[in-house]
Design a protein around this motif. Structure first.
Motif, PDB file in Angstrom:
ATOM      1  N   ASP A  67       0.809  -1.217   0.000  1.00  0.00           N
ATOM      2  CA  ASP A  67       0.000   0.000   0.000  1.00  0.00           C
ATOM      3  C   ASP A  67       0.846   1.273   0.000  1.00  0.00           C
ATOM      4  OD1 ASP A  67       0.914  -0.042   2.610  1.00  0.00           O
ATOM      5  OD2 ASP A  67      -1.039  -0.428   3.506  1.00  0.00           O
ATOM      6  N   HIS A  86      -5.641   1.281  -4.663  1.00  0.00           N
ATOM      7  CA  HIS A  86      -5.662   0.841  -3.265  1.00  0.00           C
ATOM      8  C   HIS A  86      -4.446   1.347  -2.489  1.00  0.00           C
ATOM      9  CE1 HIS A  86      -3.274  -2.114  -5.453  1.00  0.00           C
ATOM     10  NE2 HIS A  86      -2.675  -2.414  -4.312  1.00  0.00           N
ATOM     11  N   TYR A  87      -3.459   1.905  -3.186  1.00  0.00           N
ATOM     12  CA  TYR A  87      -2.275   2.415  -2.492  1.00  0.00           C
ATOM     13  C   TYR A  87      -2.646   3.647  -1.684  1.00  0.00           C
ATOM     14  CZ  TYR A  87       1.393  -0.541  -4.443  1.00  0.00           C
ATOM     15  OH  TYR A  87       2.206  -1.599  -4.745  1.00  0.00           O
ATOM     16  N   LYS A  88      -2.119   3.729  -0.474  1.00  0.00           N
ATOM     17  CA  LYS A  88      -2.374   4.882   0.392  1.00  0.00           C
ATOM     18  C   LYS A  88      -1.311   5.968   0.241  1.00  0.00           C
ATOM     19  CE  LYS A  88      -4.509   2.009   3.995  1.00  0.00           C
ATOM     20  NZ  LYS A  88      -4.416   1.578   5.427  1.00  0.00           N
TER      21      LYS A  88
END
Length: 491
Positions: A233, A258-260
């Motif tokens: 992430d 979906h990566y933060k």
């Protein structure tokens, strides 16, 4: 002992089964990682090593060697895989490296002897030399010349930087970091390895072959396959990789929504590129730092993001601007450059970068002090502005801006793939939308010959002065046409 090692041992006790490291060789829990680091440290302790050169691909062995050296208070010198033989020789000599770890049976020189190694697949090369530095780490900047400079960093600077990163990112609750930059790069080493260990989270470190990264070249198929096979992430990117990711996302080849945190650094980032990434749902945030100050100094964050800026200072760094507009840093500052006299850290370190800080504390970097050119109208132009905006377009591989003492600015452009005149005009128009008039690209020349490799630094940045010298006749003919001079230019 370092804070990073203390954190590793603490996690090994408090969450022994939690995954710490995932590589091409498998995964290691925090308990297993701590034990393997201890074993590697025992190997190093028997070699009389004082300054360790790590010449390995990204992976388990790189991590073990690095952490074991940290545990023993050795000086560590990461050796970038993109350095040429001459640069590696300069690095080994300047730092007085007396032990080199490699994954190939190839001595660094005639004065090295191989010593038995019980770590499978590795070769230890030793020579007897006096210790030159007591720094925890010496990181060599790629620079614009053939001789990189060694930056001496204390363990305190490394620890404080890692803790500052963890503190700033705590609200995001990152769980898995994917390392795609070389670990020999200080940014990835500290923010992509030490910070996750301090935080007790998982770091995934595939080989650079699996990443598809070789020097400044990216193998797209390998990169896509990797990104589509991981559950991380967070990532750290250079601008060129963010350009690739936005293009691949646009074509539906990857999905990174979906990566933060996609932290971008290592060079100026085009505001248009960041806006495009945001439109695609990518959590791309620009930051700023330099090796001389422990890598990361500022970062935009979710809820504290101002595109065009490089974010607010992280907890470990103080930043101000001089009357001349030069960015100065206090806090995590190097001991000095290896071999230079009077290398004690100054109270405030002058970075050589120009910029300003707004009323809310966001830092803006406008370019390098030494690269500024002055137009005939007396306006100071940082060529990084137009060059970043140009080179972060998928069609452009490199760009160099020029306008010293001229009434308009000229850009030399190298293309990745062919563009029609209309496409080029549209590209330039889009670039100019994010630039003030005096910094815009007013005219351009497309160079059809490949840019020679020796005109690029080891990590792919253009050596501006050398490029301008090479094409000076072409540039001068643009401003003051001369048929005789033009006849001597070969494109």
């Amino acid at each position: 002992m370092s804070y990073v090692i203390d954190a590793l041992l603490q996690h090994a006790t408090q969450q022994p089964d939690a995954i710490a490291l995932v590589t091409s060789e498998g995964s290691l829990s925090y308990s297993d990682l701590a034990k393997e680091v201890q074993r590697f440290a025992a190997l190093l302790a028997g070699t009389r090593c004082h300054t360790l050169g790590i010449d390995l691909d990204n992976g388990k062995q790189w991590v073990l060697a690095d952490l074991a050296a940290m545990q023993l208070d050795l000086t560590t010198v990461p050796i970038p895989g993109f350095f040429c033989d001459e640069q590696v020789s300069h690095l080994l000599s300047t730092a007085q490296v007396n032990l080199v770890i490699r994954d190939r049976d190839e001595a660094p020189g005639s004065d090295w002897q191989v010593i038995p190694c019980q770590q499978g697949g590795l070769y230890f090369y030793y020579r007897s030399t006096p210790r030159r530095s007591n720094a925890a780490k010496i990181t060599f900047t790629s620079g614009s010349t053939g001789h990189p400079k060694g930056v001496e960093l204390s363990q305190q600077v490394i620890d404080d930087t890692a803790r500052g990163i963890v503190s700033a990112l705590a609200p995001i609750e990152l769980r898995r970091h994917l390392s795609v930059l070389p670990l020999a790069t200080l940014l990835e080493n500290i923010a992509g390895l030490y910070a996750p260990i301090v935080n007790g989270t998982e770091v995934q470190i595939p080989s650079l072959k699996l990443v598809g990264l070789s020097g400044a070249t990216l193998e797209i198929d390998a990169f896509v396959a990797l990104l589509n096979s991981t559950d991380a992430d967070s990532m750290i990117l250079v601008p060129q990789l963010l350009t690739a990711i936005t293009t691949l996302s646009e074509f539906g080849m990857i999905d990174l929504t979906h990566y933060k945190m996609l932290a971008v650094g290592g060079g100026r980032v085009s505001k248009a590129l960041l806006e495009k990434a945001s439109q695609l749902g990518l959590a791309a945030f620009e930051g700023y730092g330099l090796s001389e100050c422990g890598s990361v100094l500022t970062l935009n964050l979710p809820g504290s993001n101002r595109p065009g800026s490089v974010g607010r200072p992280l907890p470990h760094a103080e930043i101000r601007c001089s009357k001349e507009g030069e960015i100065e840093v206090r806090g995590t500052v190097m001991n000095g450059y290896l071999g230079e006299e009077n290398s004690s850290a100054p109270d405030w370190y002058a970075t050589g970068d120009l910029g300003h800080i707004d009323a809310d504390g966001f830092v803006y970097v406008t370019g390098r002090k030494k690269n500024v050119f002055i137009t005939s109208y007396g306006r100071n132009v940082n060529p990084e502005w137009p060059e970043a905006a140009l080179s972060q377009n998928p069609a452009v591989s490199q760009a160099v801006a020029y306008g010293e003492a001229r009434d308009h600015n000229l850009a030399l452009i190298w293309l990745r793939f062919e563009q029609s005149n209309d496409q080029l005009e549209s590209l330039i128009e889009g670039v100019n939308l994010e630039l003030p008039d005096y910094a815009q690209v007013h005219h351009f020349i497309v160079i059809t010959e490949a840019l020679p490799q020796h005109f690029l630094t080891a990590n792919g940045r253009v050596k501006r002065d050398q490029v301008i010298e090479r094409y000076l006749e072409l540039i001068e003919d643009h401003y003051e046409p001369n048929p005789r001079r033009l006849a001597n230019v070969v494109l």
